[in-house]
Design a protein around this motif. Structure first.
Motif, short mmCIF file in Angstrom:
data_model
loop_
_atom_site.label_atom_id
_atom_site.label_comp_id
_atom_site.label_asym_id
_atom_site.label_seq_id
_atom_site.Cartn_x
_atom_site.Cartn_y
_atom_site.Cartn_z
N MET A 1 0.86 -1.20 0.00
CA MET A 1 0.00 0.00 0.00
C MET A 1 0.89 1.24 0.00
O MET A 1 1.83 1.33 0.78
CB MET A 1 -0.90 -0.03 1.24
N THR A 2 0.59 2.17 -0.91
CA THR A 2 1.41 3.36 -1.01
C THR A 2 1.08 4.33 0.12
O THR A 2 0.02 4.27 0.73
CB THR A 2 1.16 4.07 -2.34
N PHE A 5 -2.21 6.32 0.06
CA PHE A 5 -3.45 5.63 0.38
C PHE A 5 -3.47 5.15 1.82
O PHE A 5 -4.46 4.65 2.29
CB PHE A 5 -3.65 4.44 -0.57
N HIS A 61 -9.99 13.52 0.32
CA HIS A 61 -10.68 12.92 -0.83
C HIS A 61 -10.56 11.39 -0.84
O HIS A 61 -11.57 10.68 -0.99
CB HIS A 61 -10.08 13.51 -2.11
N VAL A 62 -9.37 10.85 -0.67
CA VAL A 62 -9.19 9.40 -0.72
C VAL A 62 -9.83 8.73 0.50
O VAL A 62 -10.41 7.64 0.38
CB VAL A 62 -7.68 9.05 -0.82
N LEU A 65 -13.35 8.39 -0.34
CA LEU A 65 -13.56 7.34 -1.33
C LEU A 65 -13.53 5.95 -0.69
O LEU A 65 -14.28 5.06 -1.10
CB LEU A 65 -12.51 7.44 -2.44
N LYS A 66 -12.68 5.76 0.31
CA LYS A 66 -12.65 4.47 1.00
C LYS A 66 -13.98 4.21 1.71
O LYS A 66 -14.53 3.10 1.66
CB LYS A 66 -11.49 4.42 1.99
N GLU A 68 -16.90 5.56 0.96
CA GLU A 68 -17.91 5.35 -0.08
C GLU A 68 -17.83 3.96 -0.68
O GLU A 68 -18.86 3.32 -0.95
CB GLU A 68 -17.72 6.37 -1.21
N THR A 69 -16.61 3.49 -0.89
CA THR A 69 -16.42 2.15 -1.47
C THR A 69 -16.98 1.09 -0.52
O THR A 69 -17.66 0.15 -0.95
CB THR A 69 -14.94 1.91 -1.75
N GLY A 72 -20.74 1.24 -0.58
CA GLY A 72 -21.23 0.63 -1.82
C GLY A 72 -21.20 -0.88 -1.75
O GLY A 72 -22.11 -1.56 -2.25
N ILE A 139 -13.18 -5.93 1.26
CA ILE A 139 -12.96 -4.53 0.89
C ILE A 139 -13.49 -3.61 1.99
O ILE A 139 -12.81 -2.67 2.41
CB ILE A 139 -13.67 -4.22 -0.45
N ALA A 142 -11.28 -3.66 5.03
CA ALA A 142 -10.00 -2.99 4.80
C ALA A 142 -10.16 -1.48 4.74
O ALA A 142 -9.24 -0.74 5.11
CB ALA A 142 -9.37 -3.50 3.50
N ALA A 143 -11.32 -1.02 4.30
CA ALA A 143 -11.53 0.42 4.12
C ALA A 143 -11.99 1.10 5.40
O ALA A 143 -11.90 2.32 5.51
CB ALA A 143 -12.56 0.66 3.02
#
Lengths: 167, 111
Positions: A1-2, A5, A61-62, A65-66, A68-69, A72, A139, A142-143
């Motif tokens: 993982m960078t 992120f 922002h990221v 997104l995590k 939101e992911t 979802g 997912i 992890a998020a």
């Protein structure tokens, strides 16, 4: 993982409020079908606008997104599994901002979730060893910082997704 | 979800997706990718620049397309992935088998 992120601390400055009362909230009730999943993302957009209106809260922002992911994935999981055999039923989503976290709470009135299936994982670089499905809960876990599922005594399914602003 | 297939020289097709690649659209996308391969386009570039959201079902469609292409002796490359697509690729570590290219042109280079 960078590194980009892996960042967790996202606030320009802490939220001002400290009480347990939600600082912003968005609710949605839809039919638990794949065709309705877009409404969840519309609700997320309204929720982030409400979050941005709370002084001091501006998650990265990221980081958003995590969350939101994960939302979802759980929404899709309910649409796929809660009401089987061609039946349709509702799902309810409540998105809440607190001083230290955001939460998503899903409720549905369908079948109890069966957690016996083994989640998929990528173990090598050979695509033929890679499953095409079964990643959803992995997912979400992890998020998020926390993912809880509960079958209530009233026969409803309750999912609670928590993502904190700080480690 | 919108899907357009642009055939290029040398068994290559650029598949441009627009919208949400999710539980609703994944099965159709997987079928269209497999059809492109069976039609002789075994080297695919999937342009994700106009895809706002991908879920695990959508990733499954891309993995299915990649398997179909590899079975035919070709490959599938993804290009133009947005931030959310990169997030879900990293969360699943599927970026190890679906390496994102910045642009379609980069993906086509040396294909």
């Amino acid at each position: 993982m960078t590194a980009s992120f892996a960042r967790i601390v996202q606030l320009r400055r802490p939220c001002l409020a400290t009480s347990a009362r939600a600082l912003a909230q968005e609710t949605l009730e839809i039919s638990a079908t794949p065709a309705q999943l877009g409404a969840i993302h519309d609700a997320m957009e309204r929720f982030w606008r409400a979050v941005d209106n709370v002084s001091g809260c501006s998650p990265d922002h990221v980081w958003r997104l995590k969350f939101e992911t994960a939302v979802g994935e759980i929404g899709a999981n309910i649409a796929r599994h809660a009401y089987s055999h061609g039946k349709e039923g509702p799902m309810r989503l409540r998105l809440s901002l607190y001083a230290d976290r955001v939460e998503a709470c899903f409720t549905d009135w369908g079948l109890a979730f069966n957690d016996s299936s083994r989640p998929s994982e990528v173990v090598g670089d050979d695509v033929f060893d890679v499953p095409e499905g079964g990643y959803g809960l992995a997912i979400a876990r992890a998020a998020l910082d926390r993912l809880d599922y509960r079958r209530t005594p009233r026969g409803t399914n309750s999912w609670r997704l928590v993502k904190r602003f700080y480690e | 979800m919108e899907l357009k297939v642009e055939n290029r020289a040398g068994e290559i097709a650029v598949v441009r997706l627009a919208g949400r690649l999710d539980l609703l659209s994944a099965a159709d996308v997987k079928q269209r990718l497999s059809k492109a391969v069976s039609d002789g386009r075994r080297r695919l570039v999937v342009d994700l620049a106009e895809v706002g959201f991908i879920d695990s079902s959508g990733l499954g469609a891309l993995i299915g397309g990649l398997k179909a292409a590899r079975l035919a002796g070709g490959d599938l490359r993804i290009a133009g992935a947005g931030d959310q697509a990169k997030v879900i690729l990293e969360l699943t570590t599927l970026d190890r088998v679906l390496r994102p290219y910045s642009t379609v042109e980069e993906a086509l280079s040396g294909y």
